[in-house]
Design an enzyme around this catalytic site. Structure first.
Site, mmCIF file in Angstrom:
data_model
loop_
_atom_site.group_PDB
_atom_site.id
_atom_site.type_symbol
_atom_site.label_atom_id
_atom_site.label_comp_id
_atom_site.label_asym_id
_atom_site.label_seq_id
_atom_site.Cartn_x
_atom_site.Cartn_y
_atom_site.Cartn_z
ATOM 1 N N LYS A 76 0.846 -1.193 0.000
ATOM 2 C CA LYS A 76 0.000 0.000 0.000
ATOM 3 C C LYS A 76 0.883 1.244 0.000
ATOM 4 C CE LYS A 76 -3.543 2.209 2.910
ATOM 5 N NZ LYS A 76 -4.303 2.063 4.182
ATOM 6 N N SER A 152 -8.807 2.700 3.843
ATOM 7 C CA SER A 152 -7.957 3.283 2.828
ATOM 8 C C SER A 152 -7.085 2.264 2.088
ATOM 9 C CB SER A 152 -7.043 4.338 3.478
ATOM 10 O OG SER A 152 -6.244 3.763 4.500
ATOM 11 N N SER A 176 -9.256 0.640 8.140
ATOM 12 C CA SER A 176 -8.748 0.692 6.769
ATOM 13 C C SER A 176 -8.219 -0.619 6.209
ATOM 14 C CB SER A 176 -7.664 1.765 6.655
ATOM 15 O OG SER A 176 -8.230 3.043 6.765
#
Length: 477
Positions: A76, A152, A176
């Site tokens: 990520k 996220s 997230s």
């Protein structure tokens, strides 16, 4: 050798076995992975920074001697630094910044043998529960490209769900990891606070809200990767106590008869939408069939006080990140540099005082003690992961005249996950239910502080009773 499609949906454990037995070379698997990303990513926009040259070089060896030697992986694009690769945090202000070191977690991924083939899409500064940054554009859900992947860690979840890679890195400050796991139909566990190190760049992010781990297709991958990454790094302000043994050995162990509390309303007492209510009822029935005691009970805490405290800390985290970006780039922060919602949170933080921040921490700590007392009577707290099925892209957009509109909208979408970040307790989203529209709706299980072992045992039991590995989203071929 197994076929292209079959290889794409094996988990990391099975892929590592194939490489170890020399049924496939790591370099071959990396080429297959790159081909698959190039085929599927244009439809989903999950991978925003390819790392193909780095991956090819690593796959040619010598491979690390870790348990996942040669297995492809995605990182990520938030918090985790990979030397020589850009780290954008989803904002145009960092789009040309190249990391000059590996974060501790990346070093441990490399030692485990995982080979990064790219970095995944994330909202600006990881602030929203959807992945629609202005810098890269929206990440699309492989089950329905008009819907959110969550956030996220939305890019990571979409990549795993669509078969680009078997596992991808994520981090979780308010849900997230678990939110996108729910939206995309994969397994996502947030570990106990301090289980994985945030070093060397961070001690604890936003006073302990943030934890890092992975999104996976199987429970056993999540357990084995946590074994490979957990533990103290020099300078950590605190760390979770070591478990009694490796988590991978908890996979398949009997759970015993668990006391599971569940909640059929939102934390503010509102009724759940039909799909989420059905998913919860299904999970309650399943856990009962597996021999556990189900009690409709919920912890008593002031959800509005939690939301208020969370907003203060979250806004402060946003402002601190913007200040750090300014120190890196040498450019003074200004409204036009950031998305409207990001700048509105920054301005919110500027109006708060140090006393406001400390009172917010105090409020969270009080609520954490209330939750801890609740867990003296229960092993697990069960809820839906989300308050809604995956919503349409654009749901969290904010007009210029009301830049916090999208932020206020997040409370209805993700009412259950932030409490675990406040308390530091481990929690997981398990893909047990799909709506009539074919959208995944995750089920959320929160465990006692430090009790990932219980969660892994229960998750394995659920995975065996209601397997999900055969499910393929429409955007996966």
């Amino acid at each position: 050798m197994k076929g292209y499609e079959e290889l794409s949906f094996l988990d990391a454990t099975d892929l590592a076995k194939l490489i170890k037995k020399k049924d496939i070379q790591a370099s071959e698997l990396i080429e297959i992975t790159i081909e698959r990303i190039e085929k599927i990513n244009p439809q989903l926009n999950a991978v925003v920074t390819p790392m193909y040259d780095e991956a090819r070089k690593a796959s040619r060896g010598p491979l690390a001697e870790g348990p996942f030697a040669g297995v492809p992986f995605l990182i990520k694009d938030l918090l985790a630094s990979y030397k020589g690769v850009r780290i954008t945090f989803g904002t145009k202000n960092l789009q040309h910044v190249i990391a000059d070191h590996d974060s501790e977690l990346v070093s441990r991924y490399k030692k485990a043998g995982l080979i990064a083939v790219g970095k995944t899409n994330t909202p600006e500064l990881g602030l929203l529960p959807t992945t629609e940054p202005h810098l890269f554009g929206p990440c699309r859900n492989p089950w329905n490209p008009s819907r959110t992947t969550g956030g996220s860690s939305g890019g990571s979840a979409a990549a795993v769900a669509s078969g680009m890679v078997p596992v991808a890195h994520g981090n979780d400050g308010g849900g997230s990891i678990r939110i996108p796991a729910s939206c995309c139909g994969v397994f996502g566990l947030k570990p106990t606070r301090g289980r994985n190190s945030l070093g060397p760049d961070f001690g604890d992010v936003m006073s302990g809200l943030v934890a890092e781990h992975v999104l996976t297709r199987s429970v056993r991958d999540s357990a084995a990767i946590l074994d490979a990454t957990m533990g103290y790094a020099p300078g950590d302000p605190y760390y979770a106590l070591q478990p009694m043994g490796p988590y991978k050995k908890e996979v398949g162990k009997k759970t015993g008869r668990l006391r599971i509390a569940y909640m059929s309303l939102s934390p503010t007492g509102e009724a759940l939408p039909a799909d989420c209510a059905k998913a919860l009822a299904d999970a309650v029935a399943l856990c009962g069939d597996l021999g556990h005691d189900l009690i409709e009970e919920s912890p008593e805490y002031d959800a509005k006080s939690l939301a208020k405290a969370f907003n203060v800390i979250w806004a402060a985290g946003c402002a601190a990140t913007i200040a750090e970006i300014a120190s890196v780039t040498g450019i003074k922060p200004a409204a036009g540099q950031y998305e409207p919602i990001t700048w509105a949170l920054y301005e919110m933080a500027m109006k708060n005082t140090g006393a406001d921040y400390l009172l917010a921490i105090q409020s969270m700590q009080k609520i954490s003690r209330q939750i801890a007392r609740f867990f003296s009577d229960y092993d697990i707290y069960l809820t839906p992961t989300l308050g809604e099925a995956p919503v349409v892209l654009g749901t969290f957009d904010s007009p210029a005249e009301d830049p916090l509109k999208g932020w206020r909208r997040t409370g209805r979408f993700a009412p259950f996950t932030p409490i675990c970040n406040a308390t530091g307790q481990p929690a997981m989203s398990v893909p047990l239910y799909w709506s009539d529209e074919g959208l995944p709706i995750g089920t959320h299980f929160m465990g006692r502080f430090g009790a990932e072992a219980t969660l892994f045992r229960l998750a394995t039991q659920l995975e065996e009773a209601r397997p999900w590995k055969h499910r393929r989203p429409p955007v996966s071929a």
